[in-house]
Design an enzyme around this catalytic site. Structure first.
Site, PDB file in Angstrom:
ATOM      1  N   SER A  45      -7.312 -94.106  88.217  1.00  0.00           N
ATOM      2  CA  SER A  45      -6.748 -92.812  87.853  1.00  0.00           C
ATOM      3  C   SER A  45      -7.297 -92.472  86.481  1.00  0.00           C
ATOM      4  O   SER A  45      -7.284 -93.296  85.565  1.00  0.00           O
ATOM      5  CB  SER A  45      -5.222 -92.853  87.848  1.00  0.00           C
ATOM      6  OG  SER A  45      -4.735 -91.523  87.861  1.00  0.00           O
ATOM      7  N   GLU A  46      -7.824 -91.256  86.357  1.00  0.00           N
ATOM      8  CA  GLU A  46      -8.664 -90.942  85.203  1.00  0.00           C
ATOM      9  C   GLU A  46      -7.904 -90.875  83.877  1.00  0.00           C
ATOM     10  O   GLU A  46      -8.530 -90.827  82.825  1.00  0.00           O
ATOM     11  CB  GLU A  46      -9.450 -89.646  85.450  1.00  0.00           C
ATOM     12  CG  GLU A  46      -8.628 -88.385  85.570  1.00  0.00           C
ATOM     13  CD  GLU A  46      -8.240 -88.074  87.005  1.00  0.00           C
ATOM     14  OE1 GLU A  46      -8.170 -89.008  87.833  1.00  0.00           O
ATOM     15  OE2 GLU A  46      -7.996 -86.880  87.291  1.00  0.00           O
ATOM     16  N   ASN A  47      -6.584 -90.896  83.926  1.00  0.00           N
ATOM     17  CA  ASN A  47      -5.871 -90.967  82.647  1.00  0.00           C
ATOM     18  C   ASN A  47      -5.939 -92.356  82.035  1.00  0.00           C
ATOM     19  O   ASN A  47      -5.616 -92.524  80.855  1.00  0.00           O
ATOM     20  CB  ASN A  47      -4.419 -90.499  82.785  1.00  0.00           C
ATOM     21  CG  ASN A  47      -3.657 -91.264  83.827  1.00  0.00           C
ATOM     22  OD1 ASN A  47      -4.167 -91.499  84.937  1.00  0.00           O
ATOM     23  ND2 ASN A  47      -2.445 -91.678  83.522  1.00  0.00           N
TER      24      ASN A  47
END
Lengths: 217, 232, 217, 232
Positions: A45-47
Site C-alpha cells: 500500500s503506497e502510504n
C-alpha cells in the site's frame, strides 16, 4: 454480467506466484479476497507498507496502521513499513509487479482517465499517476459502461488523463480485454454475455478473433 | 551531542508568520502533527501555503486551519472528504495545486537531500506536466520536478531523543521523515521524548541533523478516518 | 610555525556551538581533540555515522564501526548510523555546517586541488568532491608550502581540481587566510612568523590590511 | 510472504557470467559480501565491471578478484591501499572510472528508486564533469549523473528474514542498502537469517521487495583495515 466481486475474482487469477501487488481503492481492494492461497504474494500500500494483511478484528485496530484508502489494516509476518519516498521508489523502480486500479475511462491506446471530472469536484490523483506512470503491468478494474450507459472503453479518453499508453489489461463486468496496437482485443466474455453485447458496449475498436471463451472464475 | 529540545509547542512555533510556506507530515489523519496544528490555529497565522499530502477532514487535521481560512494555497495529492475545503476551492478563496503523491514525496525528499530537481514518469502526458520540462531517458518520458522550498516543516514522530533523532511508528511514518530538513526549520513533536543513548543508533529513521526543534507532544487523539474491521 | 597539532588547535576555534562537522583524513582528524568541551558539536563521517566518538579502547574495537579513514571508532550517546546516500544527502543538503579537509593546492578564487597528481598514483577522490561541492563553510588545513618549498596558495591551481570557488578559510602552519574576491586575505600569523615570511611563501595575491595579529591558540 | 531464501552461495550466484556488471556493497573492508566474493573467485568469471566504493586490499575483498585478473573495469571512489590494483591500473590492464563517493551512492540509489538521472554539485568544474551535462539551478551549478545499470548486486546485511527484509549494523550499512534493487538480481548474504515475523517491521532498513536471493553467510573474517585505539 459480473458484480464487483466477480470482477475482483477474475482479476485475482492474474496475480501470479511471487508477485508484489498494489491494489487501488474500490474493486481492486476486493481482489485480495480471491487470490489463491497456495501462491506467494505480497500486497503493497503506497502510504508505506509491504506485506499488508486483512482488516483487523474489532478492538485491535491501530490508528498508526492504515492503507492508502485510510482503512485500518494489519501487517503480516514479513511485513515492513517505510516512508512515502521509499514507497514510490518501489513503484517508480518497477519493483512492484502488478498494479490494479479503477478508472473512469480507458482508451484503446492504453491511456487512462481516473481522477478528475472537470466542473465537478476534484478529489485529487493521490498515487494513481505515479502508479500508472511506472508500473510494468497495469490491470484496470471497472464496469464496462458508466451509469448513463456510455461506454468507458473509448477511442480516446474525454476526461483529463491519469497516464498515457500504460494500461495492459481491462477486466470489466462484461469482458477481459487486452490493449493492443490495433485496439481492445477481446479475450474472454463474462458468463452469459455475448460478443455482440460487448461490441455494443465498447466505443473503441474491438478486435474479436476466433471463438471468445467465457471466463472461468 | 547537539540538543534540540524546546520547552513546549509555543516555543517550537516561534517565528511562524503570515505568508509562510509550511510542510506538514501525515497521510490522511495518520501521523499528523496534532500539537503543532492546534498551535497554528491558536496563533491564527494567515495566508499560509501548506504542503501536505491531504487536507484533513472538516473538524480535524488541516481542516482546522481551513475552517479559520488560514490557508491561501494548498499543495496536496488528495483532498477529498472535506466539505469546507471543497467550498473554498470552488469559490476560489483558496488556491489548490494537485501533485501526484509520489512526486510530492520526491519533491520533499529532494529538498532534504539537496537535489535541486528530480525526474519522474508520473503525470507525463497529463495536465500535471503542463508547462513543465519533459525529457526522454532510455526511451521513456519523464517530467522534471523541482524540490520544494518551505519555511517550516511540522513533523510527528513516535519516539525521539534530545539530539533530534527520530523513530516513526507503522504507516504513521509516511511523509514525516522525508519532510525533515526539507524546510528552513523542522519542528518535531513526539509521543515519547527520551535521553540521548536511549534509542539504538542503528534504528534511527531520521538523524537529528535534519531537526531544529523537538518537543514532547500531548493529548494525542489519533483519530481513525476509516475504521474497517473483519469478523473475528 | 605550527606543527600539525597546532594547525588543528587553531582550526578547532572555528568550530562553533551547535555545529555538525565533517573532518577529513590527516590534520583535520586531529581537530576533534581541541574542540572546547563546553559547546555542543557532532562529528559526521561520510561513510555513515553522526555523533562519532573517540577511538575505542583496545579490545573494544568493532569491525562494523569505522570512520571514513577506515579507522575503528566509537559512537557517542545520541549517535545514528545511516547509508551512504543519506550521508551525502546531509552533505549535499547543507545540513553539515562545516567541512575541514586537507589540500595539495588552493587558488585565490577558492578552487581546491587535493586528489590527484597526474603521472603519479591516483588513489581517488573519495567523498572530497561531494564535500567541497556542497559545504556552506570549508576550511582547508595544510602546510603553507609543499616539501619542495613551493607555495600551495596559488593564483591558479596546477593540479586537477577537486572543486571550484569553494574554500572559505585556510589554516596553514604559517597563517590563517580568508578567500576574498581580491585574493588571500591574511587574518593571523602563526607564532613567530612574520608577514614578510608569509608573503614569500604565498604565490597567490596576498592582501595585508593593517596589523596582522598573531594567532591565539 | 514471498520467500527469497536460497540454499547456499553457489545457488545464490547462479547466472553470474563473464562480462557482467556487478555492484558490491561495503566501504573499505567494512560490510563487504565476503561469501559472494569468495564464490566469484571460485567461479573465476572474467571481464567483470565492478561498481564498489573501494577495491579491497591485496589479499582481501575485491583484491581477491584483482589478483585473478577478473576485473576489466572498476568504478569506485577510492582505490588506494592496493598494490596489485595500482599495477593493473598503471599497466592499462584494467580500466578505472573514479566517481565521487556521494555521486556513486546517488547513482546506485537512483537505480533502486527508478530515477533515470540525478543532479549533484559534486565534481562540477573538475575532470569528473568532462563531457557531462551541467546545469544551473538557483544560481548553483550541477552535474547530471545517470543511474547505474548492473546485472547483479552483492550485498552484506547483518540480519535478514526469509522474505528478504534486511537490517544492517553500524557503519557496515554504507552502500549495502542503496545497491539493493539497483541491479537485475540482488543477492544478499546475512550473518543471521531468521523466520518472517522475527524482525520488527518498523525497523527494516530495506524491504524484501528489493531482494531476489538471500542466504546465511558463514566464516566471516570481518577484517579491520586500520585498527586505531586510544589509551584506556
Amino acid at each position: 454480467m459480473l458484480d464487483k466481486n466477480g470482477i475482483a475474482q477474475r482479476i485475482a487469477k492474474e496475480v501470479k506466484d511471487g508477485y508484489y501487488v498494489n491494489l487501488g481503492i474500490g474493486i481492486p481492494t476486493l481482489v485480495a479476497n480471491y487470490v489463491r492461497d497456495d501462491i506467494q504474494v505480497e500486497f503493497q500500500s503506497e502510504n508505506g507498507i509491504l506485506g499488508m494483511g486483512p482488516f483487523p478484528i474489532k478492538g485491535e485496530e491501530d490508528p498508526d496502521l492504515i492503507n492508502a484508502g485510510k482503512q485500518t489494516i494489519t501487517a503480516l509476518p514479513g511485513a515492513s513499513f517505510f516512508d512515502s519516498a521509499m514507497s514510490f521508489g518501489m513503484i517508480r523502480g518497477q519493483h512492484v509487479d502488478l498494479t490494479i486500479l479503477g478508472a473512469m475511462e480507458v482508451a484503446q491506446n492504453g491511456d487512462i482517465a481516473s481522477w478528475k471530472i472537470p466542473g465537478k469536484l476534484v478529489k485529487g490523483m493521490g498515487g494513481a499517476m505515479d502508479l500508472v506512470g511506472s508500473a510494468k503491468n497495469i490491470i484496470v478494474a471497472m464496469t464496462h459502461m458508466n451509469k448513463y450507459g456510455d461506454s468507458k472503453l473509448l477511442k480516446r479518453c474525454n476526461l483529463p488523463l491519469t497516464g498515457v499508453q500504460c494500461v495492459k489489461t481491462i477486466v470489466t463486468d462484461m469482458a477481459v480485454l487486452k490493449v493492443t496496437e490495433e485496439g481492445f482485443k477481446l479475450m474472454e466474455r463474462a458468463p452469459g454475455v455475448s460478443v455482440e453485447e460487448i461490441k455494443k458496449a465498447t466505443e473503441g475498436t474491438l478486435i474479436v478473433e476466433g471463438d471468445i471463451p467465457e471466463m472461468k472464475l | 551531542m547537539i540538543k534540540k529540545t524546546v520547552a513546549n509547542v509555543e516555543e517550537a512555533l516561534e517565528g511562524v508568520e503570515d505568508n509562510m510556506t509550511l510542510m506538514l507530515g501525515g497521510f490522511g489523519l495518520c501521523g499528523i502533527p496534532e500539537n503543532s496544528i492546534a498551535e497554528l490555529v491558536k496563533r491564527n497565522v494567515q495566508n499560509l501555503t501548506c504542503i501536505s499530502n491531504n487536507a484533513g477532514v472538516d473538524d480535524f487535521g488541516l481542516g482546522l486551519l481551513l475552517k479559520q481560512k488560514q490557508i491561501k494555497k494548498m499543495i496536496a495529492s488528495y483532498v477529498g472528504e472535506n466539505a469546507e475545503f471543497e467550498r473554498q476551492m470552488l469559490s476560489g478563496e483558496m488556491e489548490v495545486e494537485l501533485t501526484p503523491q509520489g512526486t510530492l514525496a520526491a519533491k520533499c525528499q529532494a529538498a532534504q537531500q539537496g537535489y535541486p530537481a528530480i525526474y519522474t514518469p508520473a503525470g507525463y502526458g497529463t495536465e500535471v506536466a503542463l508547462n513543465k520540462e519533459t525529457r526522454m531517458f532510455d526511451g521513456k518520458m519523464y517530467v522534471m520536478e523541482h524540490a520544494y522550498k518551505a519555511d517550516f516543516a511540522f513533523i510527528k514522530a513516535w519516539k525521539g531523543d534530545e539530539a533530534g533523532n527520530l523513530i516513526f511508528n507503522g504507516t504513521a511514518r509516511n511523509f514525516n521523515p522525508i519532510m525533515c530538513g526539507a524546510a528552513k526549520i523542522t519542528v518535531v513533536e513526539v509521543e515519547e521524548l527520551v535521553k540521548p543513548g536511549k534509542l539504538d543508533p542503528n534504528q534511527i529513521h531520521i538523524p537529528g541533523i535534519f531537526v531544529q526543534r523537538i518537543f514532547q507532544g500531548k493529548d494525542y487523539e489519533k483519530r481513525i478516518e476509516q475504521l474497517t474491521v473483519r469478523e473475528a
